[in-house]
Design an enzyme around this catalytic site. Structure first.
Site, PDB file in Angstrom:
ATOM      1  N   ASP A 419     107.349  10.266  20.043  1.00 23.87           N
ATOM      2  CA  ASP A 419     106.366   9.921  19.026  1.00 23.87           C
ATOM      3  C   ASP A 419     106.996   9.869  17.634  1.00 23.87           C
ATOM      4  O   ASP A 419     107.883  10.657  17.309  1.00 23.87           O
ATOM      5  CB  ASP A 419     105.257  10.977  19.057  1.00 23.87           C
ATOM      6  CG  ASP A 419     104.162  10.698  18.051  1.00 23.87           C
ATOM      7  OD1 ASP A 419     103.470   9.682  18.217  1.00 23.87           O
ATOM      8  OD2 ASP A 419     104.004  11.492  17.103  1.00 23.87           O
ATOM      9  N   GLU A 472     108.637   5.212  19.999  1.00 18.63           N
ATOM     10  CA  GLU A 472     107.588   4.616  19.185  1.00 18.63           C
ATOM     11  C   GLU A 472     108.184   4.441  17.792  1.00 18.63           C
ATOM     12  O   GLU A 472     108.211   5.383  16.994  1.00 18.63           O
ATOM     13  CB  GLU A 472     106.352   5.515  19.129  1.00 18.63           C
ATOM     14  CG  GLU A 472     105.211   4.851  18.368  1.00 18.63           C
ATOM     15  CD  GLU A 472     104.299   5.834  17.643  1.00 18.63           C
ATOM     16  OE1 GLU A 472     103.201   5.425  17.254  1.00 18.63           O
ATOM     17  OE2 GLU A 472     104.696   6.984  17.424  1.00 18.63           O
TER      18      GLU A 472
END
Length: 838
Positions: A419, A472
């Site tokens: 993330d 990401e």
């Protein structure tokens, strides 16, 4: 005889023990040598505040016992064995105030467990199994079973283990420190799996902090936050075949359709607070649904323990603990194992970029900025109010890299989606001038984070061949998914955030304006092969006022569904692997809410059921057509046919597999106007079978198509040697598969095209449907039941085939001109009536 005057240790030392202020309790407590003249004796000291009296019982052949002398009323005891010059094993026999007599081993009679080699590796950041050493572990030492605790807190004056077993008294069980590195440890006999504990830390300023264990394998269910002693050596696995296959799989040449899931909101027992399914209950339901829908993997939003439900798991406090909301670590292992046995991969969202400020967790763990930076210009995340890991500290990098290894090693997961990588790469991420500190070269790159990510990916890929590391990353940082030896960050894949933003922006435009935004559809192909991309329609796109995917689409209800089907079909034709967030496949109207199940009741409406069926058929087409996945990361697998007709908002292209004769043609119409007799170029001769049409009545479309397919003519067009005239249905994508003439035989081509429209995998389908009265569990939740479609159903029926259809008559204007949207009322007998919002 040795004359040992009691006490044998200074009053100052005793006072520090009684006040919980001794930094080296093992120098005072336990068994020690005392000297008297030329002889030595052994003394045993213990702090037993709950004892009425105590004795030391020798456990060797002598089997002697000696009463201890109370040195201080607070519970400091001593016993001198004047005739025993050497160490011996002993137990403490304690008489409680109520007269109960207990015998137990003394924690201060056991030597250190951690080796110098373990500490050395941890200190240099290279102990990739440090979770086997730090944290809590059930051990047997010299025949005595108990729990070993170890924690890193280099700036603490004292660290103690506290729990119900010592009445949460930090003066009891102070730990041994390893000087220099700052690791504390203690072995406490008699404790066992399931015991609840924390660490009490006294800072250099004398303040007390109560912290949960950063390396805990299990934590209490929120709002409680203590660690729980948990073994992992007894987890049961039956997925060896899956793991073997994973090691030899070529990831880039295989299909990957990921279903992103929040475990607390996919399906629930009810929408009452905390009424979740547990890991074991969810496993068979999710595995069956994902398999039926044709997805290859699930990606779970963070399952690491977190305190705040609305954070969705992205503010982690227990990096090594599967969240107790849905069960135990054994239950989570069962979940992963069950999905593997059903051919479904499991990817976890993982959050190494930042952590929350909850005071019981990592924040200022030992009274100092230990895991984070002290300077807020480096250590605080301005967007999320969280703290940034200090990637420059060896022990912090070790904590995170070992955590990644842990999830692969202990729970057999197949990938980590990392993330917020962009926030890690840039020192000025979301910061204004003066709010960040340049690196040593004056630049904005976070050199420590870059080094961490490269090392992380090297270790994971070396140790676990075939697993996925997914970034990401939303910026233009180069070579995110390229090997580190070539200068890349070493990720396997990267989320294609640019495509997602451009394409959703395009799809939200009214079709009449899309001709001005054709570049939003085509621009991604400029960089499509610069990384190993995954196309994503993730949870981030259906929250915070962005609206659900279906609701983003312009137009009336029918057009919204048509637009969304076209968007999904275009996505599956575009190079790159695929990810779809749960609920998108059924056309959920409302933004996603973590506190309730996705809206399965919408499947009571034909429009939503047929959208779900479309996604299912699209996935199964993707799985069985190598042209859609074998050459995802090279121009050899993709070619535009025509992207220049912006006025008509048409694009066409073809995909090709390793076999150059494996060709699928995509014809995309992003307006509600039917385009008939429209010539497009084709790469090969033969019959182009219409294998999927998003406008089929089977998917709640208007049923405009190409009579099952078209034959290529030896007539060049669009710089291709062959061509055919096709019909572009309104707001739709048609997919054709090239079949060479030799493959057709003498059978009726058109009838064969019609009979082969349905994927073999969907001949008998199972769909997630609302429960009947007999199936309902009383909570209004959907259940999975099999249903079969009528054999007479056809995906594509052209006007010439349905002469009695009102829809067909309205779709045949003279001279084959386009039918405008004004001629296509959204709510008439021409189209099914949509299920509307409640």
């Amino acid at each position: 005889m040795v004359s040992a005057k009691l006490p044998t240790v200074s009053a100052a030392e005793i006072s520090k023990i009684l006040q919980g202020d001794h930094s080296d309790p093992f120098a005072v407590l336990g068994m020690h040598v005392v000297h008297g003249g030329e002889k030595t004796a052994m003394v045993v000291r213990a702090f037993l505040p709950e004892a009425q009296s105590a004795r030391v019982v020798a456990m060797d052949a002598a089997a002697s016992a000696l009463s201890m002398t109370r040195i201080d009323d607070s519970g400091f005891f001593e016993a001198v064995f004047s005739e025993r010059p050497e160490r011996f094993r002993y137990q403490l026999e304690i008489t409680a105030p109520d007269g109960e007599v207990l015998r137990r081993d003394d924690p201060y009679s056991f030597p250190p467990v951690l080796s110098d080699f373990d500490l050395h590796l941890f200190g240099e950041g290279n102990h990739h199994e440090i979770y086997e050493k730090l944290g809590s572990h059930v051990l047997t030492i010299d025949g005595v079973t108990g729990v070993h605790f170890a924690v890193w807190a280099p700036n603490a004056r004292r660290v103690s283990v506290i729990g119900n077993f010592n009445r949460w008294d930090g003066r009891r069980y102070p730990m041994r420190i390893h000087p220099g590195l700052g690791v504390w440890e203690i072995f406490i006999p008699g404790l066992q799996e399931g015991d609840i504990y924390k660490y009490e830390i006294k800072t250099r300023q004398g303040l007390l902090r109560t912290k949960t264990d950063p390396y805990a394998f299990r934590m209490e269910r929120r709002p409680n936050n203590a660690a729980i002693v948990q073994r992992l050596d007894h987890l049961e696995w039956h997925d060896e075949a899956w793991l073997v296959q994973r090691r030899v799989t070529t990831r880039f040449e295989k299909p990957m359709a990921i279903y992103e899931v929040h475990l607390g909101a996919w399906r629930r027992k009810s929408n009452e607070k905390d009424d979740w399914l547990n890991y074991r209950e969810m496993a068979p339901l999710l595995a069956e649904y994902v398999k039926e829908m044709g997805f290859t993997h699930v990606e779970l939003m963070p399952v690491m323990e977190y305190p705040y439900d609305p954070s969705w798991g992205y503010q982690v406090t227990g990096y090594y603990a599967p969240t107790s909301r849905y069960g135990t670590p054994e239950d989570f292992a069962y979940f992963v194992d069950h999905l593997h046995q059903h051919g479904i991969g499991v990817i976890l969202d993982w959050v190494p970029a930042h952590f929350p400020r909850d005071d019981y967790a990592l924040r200022r763990f030992d009274g100092t900025a230990l895991y984070e930076h002290d300077d807020p210009r480096l250590g605080e995340h301005p967007d999320w109010g969280t703290l940034v890991f200090n990637f420059g500290r060896h022990e912090v990098r070790n904590f995170l890299i070992a955590n990644a290894v842990y999830w692969f090693e202990k729970f057999h997961v197949d990938g980590l989606r990392v993330d917020a990588v962009a926030s890690m790469l840039y020192l000025d991420y979301s910061r204004q001038e003066g709010q960040w500190i340049p690196n040593k070269y004056g630049g904005r790159e976070n050199l420590d984070a870059i080094d961490f990510l490269r090392r992380l990916n090297e270790i994971v890929h070396e140790r676990f061949p075939g697993v996925l590391m997914i970034a990401e990353e939303s910026t233009a940082w180069p070579m995110v998914s390229r090997p580190t030896h070539l200068g890349g960050l070493g990720f396997t894949f990267k989320w294609n955030m640019g495509w997602m933003n451009d394409f959703l922006k395009y799809m939200k435009e009214d079709p009449i304006h899309r001709k001005y935004h054709q570049h939003l559809v085509t621009f991604s192909m400029i960089y499509a092969f610069s990384e190993n991309f995954i196309l994503v329609l993730s949870h981030d796109e259906v929250v915070h006022g962005k609206r659900a995917l279906l609701d983003k689409m312009p137009g009336d209800v029918w057009k919204k569904f048509a637009n969304l089907r076209a968007a999904f079909a275009f996505m599956y034709g575009h190079p790159g692997k695929k990810l779809l967030f749960m609920g998108g496949e059924i056309g959920q109207w409302w933004e996603w809410n973590h506190a309730e199940s996705i809206h399965w009741h919408l499947l009571e409406h034909e429009s939503h059921r047929k959208l779900q069926q479309f996604v299912k058929d699209l996935n199964h087409l993707y799985l069985r057509e190598p042209a859609l996945y074998e050459v995802d990361y090279s121009w050899e697998g993709f070619q535009w046919i025509d992207f220049q007709d912006a006025d008509a908002s048409l694009v066409s292209f073809f995909r090709r597999g390793k076999n150059p004769e494996e060709v699928l043609v995509f014809a995309c119409n992003f307006t509600p106007i039917i385009r008939k007799n429209y010539r497009i170029g084709l790469p090969l001769p033969g019959f182009y079978r219409e294998v999927l049409n998003s406008d089929s009545e089977y998917y709640w479309g208007g049923n405009v198509g190409n009579a099952g397919g078209v034959m290529a003519e030896e007539r060049p067009s669009h710089n291709l040697p062959y061509s055919a005239e096709i019909t572009f249905p309104p707001l739709a994508v048609v997919i054709f598969k090239c079949e060479k003439p030799a493959k057709l035989g003498a059978e009726n081509d058109e009838q064969r095209a019609m009979d082969n429209l349905l994927p073999a995998a969907s001949a008998a389908v199972a769909t997630l449907s609302p429960p009947s009265a007999s199936q309902s569990s009383g909570n209004g939740q959907a259940v999975i039941k099999p249903s079969t479609r009528p054999k007479s159903s056809r995906r594509t029926v052209t006007p010439s085939k349905v002469k009695n259809s009102g829809a067909a008559k309205k779709r045949q204007p003279g001279n084959h001109q386009a039918v405008t949207s004004s001629q296509q009322p959204a709510t008439s007998n021409e189209r099914p009536t949509a299920g509307t919002r409640a």
